[in-house]
Design a protein around this motif. Sequence first.
Motif, PDB file in Angstrom:
ATOM      1  N   SER A  62      -8.424   2.244  -9.597  1.00  8.00           N
ATOM      2  CA  SER A  62      -6.981   2.494  -9.693  1.00  8.00           C
ATOM      3  C   SER A  62      -6.348   2.574  -8.316  1.00  8.00           C
ATOM      4  O   SER A  62      -5.194   2.163  -8.122  1.00  8.00           O
ATOM      5  CB  SER A  62      -6.722   3.786 -10.477  1.00  8.00           C
ATOM      6  N   TYR A  93      -3.195   0.462  -7.112  1.00  7.56           N
ATOM      7  CA  TYR A  93      -2.025   1.153  -6.565  1.00  7.56           C
ATOM      8  C   TYR A  93      -1.665   0.592  -5.189  1.00  7.56           C
ATOM      9  O   TYR A  93      -0.492   0.331  -4.896  1.00  7.56           O
ATOM     10  CB  TYR A  93      -2.304   2.647  -6.476  1.00  7.56           C
ATOM     11  N   LYS A 120       5.928   2.776  -7.711  1.00 10.46           N
ATOM     12  CA  LYS A 120       4.588   3.063  -8.215  1.00 10.46           C
ATOM     13  C   LYS A 120       4.257   4.516  -7.926  1.00 10.46           C
ATOM     14  O   LYS A 120       4.777   5.104  -6.974  1.00 10.46           O
ATOM     15  CB  LYS A 120       3.549   2.162  -7.539  1.00 10.46           C
ATOM     16  N   LEU A 176       0.704   7.393  -8.313  1.00  5.42           N
ATOM     17  CA  LEU A 176      -0.732   7.522  -8.557  1.00  5.42           C
ATOM     18  C   LEU A 176      -1.071   8.992  -8.774  1.00  5.42           C
ATOM     19  O   LEU A 176      -0.726   9.836  -7.962  1.00  5.42           O
ATOM     20  CB  LEU A 176      -1.523   6.982  -7.367  1.00  5.42           C
TER      21      LEU A 176
END
Length: 308
Positions: free
Chosen positions: A256, A260, A267, A269
């Motif tokens: 991930s 990202y 975005k 995370l």
Amino acid sequence: MKKWIAILFLILCPLVAIGIFFTNKMMYIRKLTDDELMKRESDEGHYRHDEFQQLKKEKVCIPSAFGYDLHGYFVPYVHATRTIVLCHGVTVSLINSVKYMKLFQKLGWNVMLYDHRRHGMSGGKTTSYGYYEKEDLAQVMKWLRERLGDNAIIGIHGESMGAVTTLLYAAKPEANANFYIADCPFASFEDQLLYRLKTDFRLSGQWILPLSDQVLKWRDGYSIRQVSPLDVIDQVKEPVLFIHSLHDDYIPCEQSQQLYDRKKGHKQLFIAPHGAHAMSFSENKEAYEQEVQAFLQQFESNKDKRGE
């Protein structure tokens, strides 16, 4: 001549058998039974069968482009104008999505939950880890747009294979969701398979993976390298919230992080401190809900600034 044909046959047969063995593991991965899944979700406090049976919902049947039907439920929320689509992971069904349904209902959203191909009530003979599933998701989105209109706010939340499906769909030129939440996706199917071969079978995959890839193309019509969110994530223009458990030992959270880092634009995370694979919500419920709310609030704020 016959001797060489016999030698070639003796060489190829074991190779083809190995390729079939490993592609069987992929295409026909063992699924949890409904009873197993309901027990697991009930034990974790996410699901009550009587409660779900009594839930006000509309049964939905959507034709796939591949000749089978996708089954699920549209769950309206009183006076809600926004909808979230829930995409479950491999081996489970929409029962696994009920916990996320409750999260979004608390926030006042309609919910669309459905079974992927070869899972739950839906048709389809093989699992493709997002390759064919992304096209099915496109059919679900088409159904929702026809029902709710082009101006409706629709987001997609995916877990594990559902997260991969979500990201692959998001990169399609015709994708028309407004935002995406990807919980514990892999970055590329190839890297994930190499990791699982090493972990599960103590094999490097240097020759097994190319062999299996050729057999997969022959049997199911696509290549392992065609299932790679990392290759297409820079084409996703809409906001994405990436979620992963720090101690995920099935799909490492670094996957991930890679996604990202490559994603452009809005975005977020969230690396959950507790939980194994696909357990970020179960083991970090309050923090998970806060991260989702913060992401949605930022989405709303950016939308208002653009005057949408």
